[in-house]
Design a protein around this motif. Sequence first.
Motif: not given
Lengths: 108, 226
Positions: A13, A47-54, A56-58, A60, B23, B43-44, B47, B51
Amino acid sequence: MSRKLDSLNDLGRFSEPALYVLISLADGPKHGYAMTQDIEQMTGQRPGPGTLYGAISRLEAKEWIAPLPADDRRRPYKLTGAGMKVLRARLDSLKEVTRIGASRLATG
Amino acid sequence: MDLAQRVALVLIRLHPPAWRRRYADEVSALVEASPVSVRSVVDLARSGAGEWTRAGWRSVVIEPGQWPHPGRLAALWVLTALSYYAGIFIAQFVEAVYVAAVVLSYGMTDRALDVLSGRIDGVYYNVLPSLTPGIVVYVLVGLFLYFGLPALPVIAVARWSGLGRHFPFSTRLAVMVAFSTTAFWLPSSMPVFGGTVLGGWVLASGFFPRRPAAGPGANSTPMVNA
């Protein structure tokens, strides 16, 4: 086009947000906030912060993007050589899909 | 800072420790710099769940100093379940002693049945004279057995660091065993069990902040990749 190279699909996703992150970084390093604004301008959706960093982490983890030294609490990221190849392959794939779709619309 | 931003910051702190180390600062800065909508909060939350799943369902590889590791989390679940059953066993033993005391005092009579069903005031003082004041001690022991004892290994494992050993089971297996056995044998006790484990999980996730490590590279622990 090689399906193997275009492995953005592996991100499940997160494949679409990951594509936007790669596109956003294609013209230079950006941190999360700048990416959010860029993607919102590009797609019309923030984009939501969770989606964005999800994403980014993948990215990376796959070494398609790399972190740069942090500026205060904001850490910029840059596109790597491998990330550029993946992005190019995905854009080629999308170009082909767009061409087929447009030609079918024209003849339909 | 508005309420949505506060909720978002709490949700960031509920992500897995490895993710947070890598992060949390960046995401917190992002959340503080821009308006937070309900959609961002959802969203958080999504997430965080993702995670935890990503971190917890990996194969067990112990990295000393990084906790709660999936192996430790699995140990937490199993120890909680085992101690919970031990607590129930002890509680039932105490209950059996109480029943025996009642029967010894009154014989197998209707009065004994009345006493056992708690219909006579002051009964505990009569049948358990050694536990003075009997009812208070009985309730306190019961509360400890049902709520305190299961929490002890949870807290112990939550604070268990630098283990550096492999566990032969995965988090998923431990969760399945703990929940299925509890649900099968003691369905009415699930809320107690769930609450205890949830409390342990919150402790284990390091939700309560600790003093940040000092020195260069303290904030650059590599993310554990899925």
